[in-house]
Write a protein that holds these residues in place. Structure first.
Motif, PDB file in Angstrom:
ATOM      1  N   ALA A 569    -114.985  80.634  57.893  1.00 12.58           N
ATOM      2  CA  ALA A 569    -114.720  81.666  56.889  1.00 12.58           C
ATOM      3  C   ALA A 569    -113.590  82.599  57.305  1.00 12.58           C
ATOM      4  O   ALA A 569    -113.119  83.393  56.489  1.00 12.58           O
ATOM      5  N   ALA A 570    -113.150  82.528  58.570  1.00 13.23           N
ATOM      6  CA  ALA A 570    -112.002  83.333  58.987  1.00 13.23           C
ATOM      7  C   ALA A 570    -110.748  82.941  58.211  1.00 13.23           C
ATOM      8  O   ALA A 570    -109.855  83.758  58.006  1.00 13.23           O
ATOM      9  N   GLU A 571    -110.675  81.671  57.798  1.00 18.03           N
ATOM     10  CA  GLU A 571    -109.589  81.184  56.958  1.00 18.03           C
ATOM     11  C   GLU A 571    -110.224  80.456  55.779  1.00 18.03           C
ATOM     12  O   GLU A 571    -110.368  79.242  55.781  1.00 18.03           O
ATOM     13  N   PRO A 572    -110.647  81.207  54.741  1.00 18.42           N
ATOM     14  CA  PRO A 572    -111.411  80.608  53.636  1.00 18.42           C
ATOM     15  C   PRO A 572    -110.651  79.515  52.909  1.00 18.42           C
ATOM     16  O   PRO A 572    -109.408  79.471  52.933  1.00 18.42           O
ATOM     17  N   ASP A 573    -111.415  78.651  52.263  1.00 17.35           N
ATOM     18  CA  ASP A 573    -110.834  77.599  51.436  1.00 17.35           C
ATOM     19  C   ASP A 573    -110.350  78.237  50.136  1.00 17.35           C
ATOM     20  O   ASP A 573    -111.132  78.478  49.215  1.00 17.35           O
ATOM     21  N   GLN A 574    -109.050  78.525  50.075  1.00 18.43           N
ATOM     22  CA  GLN A 574    -108.522  79.247  48.923  1.00 18.43           C
ATOM     23  C   GLN A 574    -108.671  78.452  47.636  1.00 18.43           C
ATOM     24  O   GLN A 574    -108.846  79.023  46.556  1.00 18.43           O
ATOM     25  N   SER A 575    -108.606  77.132  47.723  1.00 20.21           N
ATOM     26  CA  SER A 575    -108.770  76.313  46.528  1.00 20.21           C
ATOM     27  C   SER A 575    -110.160  76.481  45.947  1.00 20.21           C
ATOM     28  O   SER A 575    -110.343  76.647  44.742  1.00 20.21           O
ATOM     29  N   SER A 576    -111.165  76.454  46.824  1.00 18.54           N
ATOM     30  CA  SER A 576    -112.545  76.625  46.362  1.00 18.54           C
ATOM     31  C   SER A 576    -112.784  78.042  45.857  1.00 18.54           C
ATOM     32  O   SER A 576    -113.437  78.260  44.835  1.00 18.54           O
ATOM     33  N   TRP A 577    -112.251  79.033  46.558  1.00 18.85           N
ATOM     34  CA  TRP A 577    -112.393  80.417  46.124  1.00 18.85           C
ATOM     35  C   TRP A 577    -111.730  80.630  44.761  1.00 18.85           C
ATOM     36  O   TRP A 577    -112.221  81.411  43.927  1.00 18.85           O
ATOM     37  N   SER A 578    -110.618  79.949  44.519  1.00 21.57           N
ATOM     38  CA  SER A 578    -109.911  80.145  43.246  1.00 21.57           C
ATOM     39  C   SER A 578    -110.689  79.590  42.067  1.00 21.57           C
ATOM     40  O   SER A 578    -110.425  79.955  40.917  1.00 21.57           O
ATOM     41  N   ARG A 579    -111.659  78.709  42.333  1.00 21.00           N
ATOM     42  CA  ARG A 579    -112.461  78.156  41.244  1.00 21.00           C
ATOM     43  C   ARG A 579    -113.637  79.041  40.872  1.00 21.00           C
ATOM     44  O   ARG A 579    -114.374  78.744  39.941  1.00 21.00           O
ATOM     45  N   ALA A 580    -113.839  80.113  41.627  1.00 19.24           N
ATOM     46  CA  ALA A 580    -114.934  81.039  41.300  1.00 19.24           C
ATOM     47  C   ALA A 580    -114.656  81.693  39.951  1.00 19.24           C
ATOM     48  O   ALA A 580    -113.539  82.139  39.677  1.00 19.24           O
ATOM     49  N   ILE A 581    -115.670  81.752  39.100  1.00 23.08           N
ATOM     50  CA  ILE A 581    -115.498  82.312  37.755  1.00 23.08           C
ATOM     51  C   ILE A 581    -115.965  83.750  37.686  1.00 23.08           C
ATOM     52  O   ILE A 581    -115.763  84.425  36.677  1.00 23.08           O
ATOM     53  N   GLY A 582    -116.583  84.243  38.756  1.00 22.72           N
ATOM     54  CA  GLY A 582    -117.078  85.611  38.761  1.00 22.72           C
ATOM     55  C   GLY A 582    -118.424  85.704  38.071  1.00 22.72           C
ATOM     56  O   GLY A 582    -118.515  86.032  36.889  1.00 22.72           O
ATOM     57  N   ILE A 583    -119.496  85.381  38.798  1.00 20.29           N
ATOM     58  CA  ILE A 583    -120.827  85.439  38.198  1.00 20.29           C
ATOM     59  C   ILE A 583    -121.577  86.666  38.706  1.00 20.29           C
ATOM     60  O   ILE A 583    -121.312  87.168  39.804  1.00 20.29           O
ATOM     61  N   GLY A 584    -122.472  87.154  37.903  1.00 19.95           N
ATOM     62  CA  GLY A 584    -123.280  88.320  38.250  1.00 19.95           C
ATOM     63  C   GLY A 584    -124.400  88.471  37.243  1.00 19.95           C
ATOM     64  O   GLY A 584    -124.594  87.630  36.357  1.00 19.95           O
ATOM     65  N   HIS A 585    -125.160  89.543  37.357  1.00 25.14           N
ATOM     66  CA  HIS A 585    -126.281  89.817  36.456  1.00 25.14           C
ATOM     67  C   HIS A 585    -125.792  90.827  35.421  1.00 25.14           C
ATOM     68  O   HIS A 585    -125.477  91.971  35.766  1.00 25.14           O
ATOM     69  N   ASP A 586    -125.720  90.406  34.155  1.00 20.58           N
ATOM     70  CA  ASP A 586    -125.120  91.282  33.156  1.00 20.58           C
ATOM     71  C   ASP A 586    -126.063  91.537  31.984  1.00 20.58           C
ATOM     72  O   ASP A 586    -127.005  90.770  31.732  1.00 20.58           O
ATOM     73  N   SER A 587    -125.784  92.586  31.256  1.00 19.84           N
ATOM     74  CA  SER A 587    -126.667  93.079  30.209  1.00 19.84           C
ATOM     75  C   SER A 587    -126.772  92.149  29.017  1.00 19.84           C
ATOM     76  O   SER A 587    -127.727  92.245  28.236  1.00 19.84           O
ATOM     77  N   ALA A 588    -125.815  91.243  28.821  1.00 14.27           N
ATOM     78  CA  ALA A 588    -125.861  90.352  27.668  1.00 14.27           C
ATOM     79  C   ALA A 588    -126.826  89.190  27.860  1.00 14.27           C
ATOM     80  O   ALA A 588    -127.064  88.425  26.921  1.00 14.27           O
ATOM     81  N   ASP A 589    -127.373  89.039  29.055  1.00 16.05           N
ATOM     82  CA  ASP A 589    -128.294  87.947  29.363  1.00 16.05           C
ATOM     83  C   ASP A 589    -129.708  88.492  29.443  1.00 16.05           C
ATOM     84  O   ASP A 589    -130.012  89.318  30.313  1.00 16.05           O
ATOM     85  N   GLY A 590    -130.586  88.032  28.553  1.00 17.04           N
ATOM     86  CA  GLY A 590    -131.958  88.509  28.573  1.00 17.04           C
ATOM     87  C   GLY A 590    -132.719  88.138  29.828  1.00 17.04           C
ATOM     88  O   GLY A 590    -133.765  88.721  30.128  1.00 17.04           O
ATOM     89  N   LEU A 591    -132.215  87.152  30.594  1.00 11.56           N
ATOM     90  CA  LEU A 591    -132.886  86.719  31.830  1.00 11.56           C
ATOM     91  C   LEU A 591    -132.126  87.198  33.063  1.00 11.56           C
ATOM     92  O   LEU A 591    -132.233  86.610  34.134  1.00 11.56           O
ATOM     93  N   TRP A 592    -131.368  88.280  32.939  1.00 13.83           N
ATOM     94  CA  TRP A 592    -130.521  88.718  34.056  1.00 13.83           C
ATOM     95  C   TRP A 592    -131.293  89.026  35.332  1.00 13.83           C
ATOM     96  O   TRP A 592    -130.754  88.844  36.427  1.00 13.83           O
ATOM     97  N   PRO A 593    -132.575  89.495  35.291  1.00 14.76           N
ATOM     98  CA  PRO A 593    -133.262  89.702  36.576  1.00 14.76           C
ATOM     99  C   PRO A 593    -133.591  88.411  37.318  1.00 14.76           C
ATOM    100  O   PRO A 593    -133.958  88.443  38.494  1.00 14.76           O
ATOM    101  N   LEU A 594    -133.449  87.234  36.635  1.00 18.92           N
ATOM    102  CA  LEU A 594    -133.831  85.962  37.250  1.00 18.92           C
ATOM    103  C   LEU A 594    -132.644  85.080  37.582  1.00 18.92           C
ATOM    104  O   LEU A 594    -132.798  84.080  38.280  1.00 18.92           O
ATOM    105  N   ARG A 595    -131.469  85.429  37.077  1.00 22.39           N
ATOM    106  CA  ARG A 595    -130.310  84.552  37.326  1.00 22.39           C
ATOM    107  C   ARG A 595    -129.011  85.321  37.169  1.00 22.39           C
ATOM    108  O   ARG A 595    -128.957  86.372  36.524  1.00 22.39           O
ATOM    109  N   ALA A 596    -127.978  84.759  37.771  1.00 21.38           N
ATOM    110  CA  ALA A 596    -126.614  85.248  37.550  1.00 21.38           C
ATOM    111  C   ALA A 596    -125.906  84.246  36.645  1.00 21.38           C
ATOM    112  O   ALA A 596    -126.346  83.110  36.487  1.00 21.38           O
ATOM    113  N   ARG A 597    -124.804  84.673  36.071  1.00 25.57           N
ATOM    114  CA  ARG A 597    -124.014  83.784  35.213  1.00 25.57           C
ATOM    115  C   ARG A 597    -122.628  84.396  35.028  1.00 25.57           C
ATOM    116  O   ARG A 597    -122.354  85.509  35.492  1.00 25.57           O
ATOM    117  N   ALA A 598    -121.747  83.654  34.336  1.00 18.95           N
ATOM    118  CA  ALA A 598    -120.435  84.202  34.016  1.00 18.95           C
ATOM    119  C   ALA A 598    -120.628  85.454  33.172  1.00 18.95           C
ATOM    120  O   ALA A 598    -121.351  85.446  32.178  1.00 18.95           O
TER     121      ALA A 598
END
Length: 1008
Positions: A569-598
């Motif tokens: 991780a000192a030199e992360p895989d930038q290709s893999s990191w660039s594919r991250a879509i940014g997931i988290g627990h958000d208010s638009a998801d009724g199941l946010w306490p149980l999962r993360a999503r885009a």
């Protein structure tokens, strides 16, 4: 071919146009995970030619002219490949910048040149060119390029000086995509320089299919590397025993001067072979009707993680069945339908216990599986070597004991075989192996030897234990360590493998390691010279991330090579990191306490960070009224075990009198051995073709003294949590398969994988994206943060091992204490420091989460609110077969009716599926699939029963064992203390520590 006096003038195109066309034709997502050869494949060249509006002949001729036009012909003193070198020098920094930025790297400018190099290798053996010796590579290349005789020597010098760097650039480019557009294949153990293009041309697609067929029929394990000497022997054995025999073209190639090239290609193909059977299988010899009874059932073994101890589980490994394929097992009471699951692209697993097969029956009986394509059989054996399969993570039965790599051995205790095997292992195996008898899933009268690494063959194998004598001459193996997931093998810098060299004699060998860095030359370093066995911890010589070539030599001849790719991780895989879509627990998801999503709405939680405010609520029941009863996962097995057929008393399995059938003798054969196959049990035995040579070798072996192995250290433990978490941070994001591959290197079981993922979610290290059934689909590293916990700060999220070391070192210099959360090896430290005195070199780029646990808890809704948002499905629950959760006893019970609200469990091969049903769901004959923990808490809330109790004196929140808090409710509890929950036999509970009364009240209010 080009001649100086040629009157043919192809359409004028630039070299760059040819290069781009060939890149597009050879490398594409359709080649993902597959080896790519720059051979003159008609379809590939046709595609390239069509893209330039040329026919194939115009294209190849124009390509030669384009390459020739860049050569400084008749310009003495100028490097013949100078223009290509300048292109590569300009490309290299652009390539590095793209990799660092996580962008798609530009293709290398030397692909077209390498294709021309391969053309010359294709012409070797061309009888039409009678004036050139068939093996004269340079003569063919000179003619292709139309070089005058005065420039031939100059070109040869430039070729030998630079061509290897061209192939290395192509390999680096392909590896930067992690095999998404193909895998590099240029390899040359013999014939340096010309061996690289020859490896692309000599073995064509038809012959490569024969190699894969050989791998299938000889049972070579996937993802392994063997020496050229042993590959040559294996190919020779197969050629003499294959039924039907190999193709005539392959046999001719094998008998030609290209044998070395065939062996090199075979070694490379085996490393990337995915194990999928594609090219047919041998029929069983000796069957008059020619029926295809396929011998493709092998024993498999896994070590299952348990809360209070591990247990071994047996499976039968069969071919890759597709979903819905009917498969039956022959038993004494008729054919029994069995359930199975895919464990890799090339195999399926039929577990013993869920299909009613006891371990004792499965080991002693005949496993015969029937499917629409034929019958597959496993004949029982008294001595069963098991090799670790790189693709499935299982120990899988093999003919002979693997050498140099961690394996297992299962031995019947009949006739004192197990005791004799133990004695042989003492002399031939690395110290540290363990013997398991009649416990942890091993049936009576069997012994299982685990963590076995054979370092030398037994000198005199006892009768019945010949399977301990490996088939090898000399072998180099990378064993242990921690592998990063991906199509290319990459190793964690935190847990490097050991290099093991073993041999059947004491002939000295030499091991060299060379750092490989694009655009730079590093000298090879000899790290060992002497007789095997040899065990070298690579962390003594590899101290930095990068790529290293390791070469094994014998009598100055390279006989095996492998690449060690070291990452962290000192030199992360930038290709893999660039594919991250940014997931988290958000208010638009009724199941946010149980999962993360885009994220679609307002972000509420990311890792340990809570980004919105919550509110206090009153608990409907005082703490003292909350109780916990029983073990929630107790379940009584139903049904009687199946009875399998046994071998006849006169069977060769029991008598040892095998019926070997030998292939017909081939006059003037160069093969030192032929292989006989027992027509009854399929056992393979090698017979020498030269009696006197074999006798001399046998006499030499009798004079060998086995090397004492007591001085060797036991093999290191399995993969560590530290390396696993660093691998996750290195990737940054990935799919569920990547997550599974990482978890199972720490502990290879489904239960541990669940525990691993849950632990890292609870600590705020990762976020997992889940589907509507709450099954993990992907993961991303959570926000880098310092979460305020009980008396300190938890360093969680995307902290690399280097950043953690920096932070802890800075804290230590200031006399600030630190500790680690409960759970062996969990690499998320707690720094005991005052918030107002956090130095910058401790904080780095992290965000402080104040009172992390309570703030997160206050944002969470009541558990009943989540039930409304669970996806519904038609109920497939069957009364009498499903189980219902009884909250008052905290256990599953037989469901004589499924028409009541509550939580239900339906067992399947993969484990179990969990559902909740409200009154309205019952009326509409629907159910809502959910995770086990959530199902239990929803059902308990509907029944007004609390599964939680709180001990105010010890500040411990307890829940029934097997009933952890769901989703973010558990994360909030873990972030209150910085400690994972711990199981306890007292009351059979799971305890969350350092919980304040205020926190406990708010938790109970949301769950009751």
């Amino acid at each position: 071919m080009i001649r100086d006096d040629s009157t043919q003038t192809p359409r004028t195109l630039t070299y760059e146009e040819y290069n781009s066309a060939l890149v597009e034709a050879y490398f594409s997502p359709t080649r993902a995970g597959q080896p790519v050869y720059l051979d003159l494949d008609d379809a590939v060249l046709a595609d390239a030619a069509q893209s330039l509006s040329l026919d194939r002949d115009e294209f190849t001729l124009g390509l030669q002219f384009a390459v020739r036009a860049r050569l400084p012909i008749r310009h003495p003193g100028v490097n013949m490949l100078d223009e290509f070198n300048r292109d590569l020098d300009r490309w290299t920094p652009r390539f590095r910048r793209a990799i660092t930025a996580g962008k798609r790297p530009p293709h290398p400018p030397i692909v077209a040149l390498l294709v021309v190099f391969t053309m010359a290798a294709e012409h070797m053996g061309d009888s039409a060119q009678s004036d050139i010796h068939t093996n004269a590579y340079y003569a063919h290349l000179n003619r292709l390029l139309g070089l005058p005789e005065s420039d031939e020597g100059r070109f040869r010098t430039a070729f030998q000086h630079h061509s290897e760097s061209y192939w290395a650039a192509l390999a680096a480019w392909l590896e930067s995509f992690d095999g998404e557009i193909g895998l590099p294949t240029a390899v040359a153990l013999s014939h340096r320089y010309i061996g690289l293009p020859v490896s692309q041309a000599v073995v064509r697609e038809a012959e490569r299919k024969q190699l894969l067929r050989m791998f299938e029929e000889t049972g070579l394990p996937t993802g392994t590397a063997i020496s050229a000497i042993d590959m040559e022997a294996s190919l020779g054995d197969w050629i003499t025993s294959a039924d039907p025999p190999p193709s005539k073209s392959f046999a001719r190639l094998w008998e030609s001067s290209a044998r070395d090239a065939v062996v090199d290609v075979a070694v490379n193909e085996l490393v990337v072979w995915d194990g999928v059977p594609r090219y047919g299988r041998s029929k069983r010899r000796g069957r008059a009707d020619g029926a295809a009874e396929l011998r493709e059932v092998r024993l498999g073994l896994s070590e299952e993680f348990g809360i209070f101890g591990n247990e071994f589980r047996f499976v039968a490994i069969g071919p890759p069945y597709s979903d819905g394929t009917p498969v039956t097992l022959e038993t004494m009471n008729g054919d029994l339908p069995v359930t199975y699951t895919s464990v890799s692209n090339g195999s399926s697993a039929i577990p013993f216990e869920p299909n009613g097969i006891t371990a004792a029956q499965g080991l002693a009986g005949v496993l015969r599986l029937n499917d629409p394509t034929g019958t597959r059989t496993r004949i029982p054996r008294k001595v069963v070597p098991l090799a670790l399969d790189a693709l499935t993570g299982l120990l899988i039965e093999t003919d002979r004991m693997p050498i140099g790599a961690r394996a297992a051995l299962l031995v019947s205790e009949d006739e004192s075989l197990a005791d004799q095997a133990a004695s042989m292992l003492e002399d031939a195996a690395r110290p540290g192996f363990k013997r398991v008898q009649s416990a942890q899933g091993v049936p009576p009268r069997w012994s299982l030897f685990v963590d076995v690494t054979m370092l030398q063959p037994p000198i005199s194998p006892r009768a019945g234990l010949e399977a301990l004598l490996p088939r090898l001459t000399v072998q180099m193996t990378l064993a242990g360590g921690f592998r990063m997931p991906g199509r290319l093998t990459r190793w964690s810098a935190l847990s490097l493998p050991e290099l093991t060299v073993v041999s059947d004699d004491d002939h000295p060998v030499e091991i060299e390691i060379q750092r490989r860095e694009l655009g730079e030359q590093h000298a090879a370093v000899s790290v060992h010279s002497g007789p095997p066995p040899i065990v070298i911890p690579l962390d003594r010589y590899v101290t930095a991330e990068g790529d290293y070539d390791i070469v094994l030599k014998r009598d100055r001849r390279s006989i095996q090579a492998t690449t060690l790719r070291v990452r962290s991780a000192a030199e992360p895989d930038q290709s893999s990191w660039s594919r991250a879509i940014g997931i988290g627990h958000d208010s638009a998801d009724g199941l946010w306490p149980l999962r993360a999503r885009a994220i679609e709405g307002e972000l509420i939680v990311d890792g340990a960070l809570t980004l919105v405010g919550g509110q206090m609520v009153r608990s409907p029941a005082p703490h003292s009224e909350v109780t916990v009863v029983g073990d929630s996962e107790q379940h009584a097995a139903e049904g009687s075990p199946v009875v399998l057929p046994r071998p006849e008393p006169t069977s060769c399995i029991l008598t040892g009198r095998h019926r070997f059938q030998l292939p017909r003798a081939v006059p003037d054969s160069k093969e030192p051995y032929v292989v006989g196959v027992c027509s009854t049990c399929g056992l393979r035995k090698r017979y020498p073709t030269d009696h006197w040579r074999a006798r001399k070798r046998q006499q030499q072996r009798k004079t060998l003294e086995p090397r004492p192995l007591a001085d060797f250290e036991p093999a290191p433990e399995h993969g560590s949590w530290n390396a696993a978490v660093d691998a996750l941070v290195y990737l940054g994001s990935g799919n569920s398969s990547d997550l599974s591959a990482i978890a199972r290197q720490v502990e290879n079981s489904a239960m541990f994988e669940h525990h691993f993922v849950r632990s890292l979610e609870s600590l705020g290290v990762i976020e997992t994206e889940r589907d509507d059934s709450l099954v993990v689909r992907s993961f991303e590293i959570a926000a880098t943060s310092m979460a305020e916990v009980d008396g300190g700060f938890l360093l969680t999220g995307s902290w690399s091992h280097v950043d953690l070391a920096t932070a802890l070192s800075a804290a230590d210099e200031r006399g600030i204490p630190s500790d680690w959360p409960s759970g062996v090896g969990v690499p998320v430290p707690v720094v005991r420091i005052d918030a107002n005195s956090i130095p910058d070199d401790v904080r780095l780029d992290s965000t402080i989460a104040t009172d992390a646990g309570l703030n997160m808890l206050l944002t969470l809704p009541h558990i009943n609110e989540l039930a409304k948002h669970l996806a519904t499905t038609r109920s497939g629950l069957v009364a009498g077969r499903a189980e219902r959760f009884a909250p008052e006893d905290a256990r599953w019970v037989r469901a004589d009716s499924v028409d009541q609200p509550g939580a239900y469990r339906s067992r399947s091969f993969a484990g179990a599926d969990y559902f909740v049903r409200s009154e309205s769901d019952v009326e509409s004959n629907e159910a809502r699939q959910v995770r086990s923990d959530t199902a239990k808490y929803i059902a308990a809330s509907w029944a007004a029963v609390s599964l939680v109790r709180y001990d105010k004196r010890d500040r411990v929140l307890s829940v029934p064992l097997g009933t952890p808090l769901p989703g973010l409710y558990e994360r909030a509890a873990v972030l209150s203390s910085g400690k994972l929950p711990t199981p306890t036999r007292k009351g059979w509970t799971l305890a969350y520590h350092a919980i304040t009364p205020e926190f406990a009240e708010q938790m109970i209010a949301r769950l009751l």
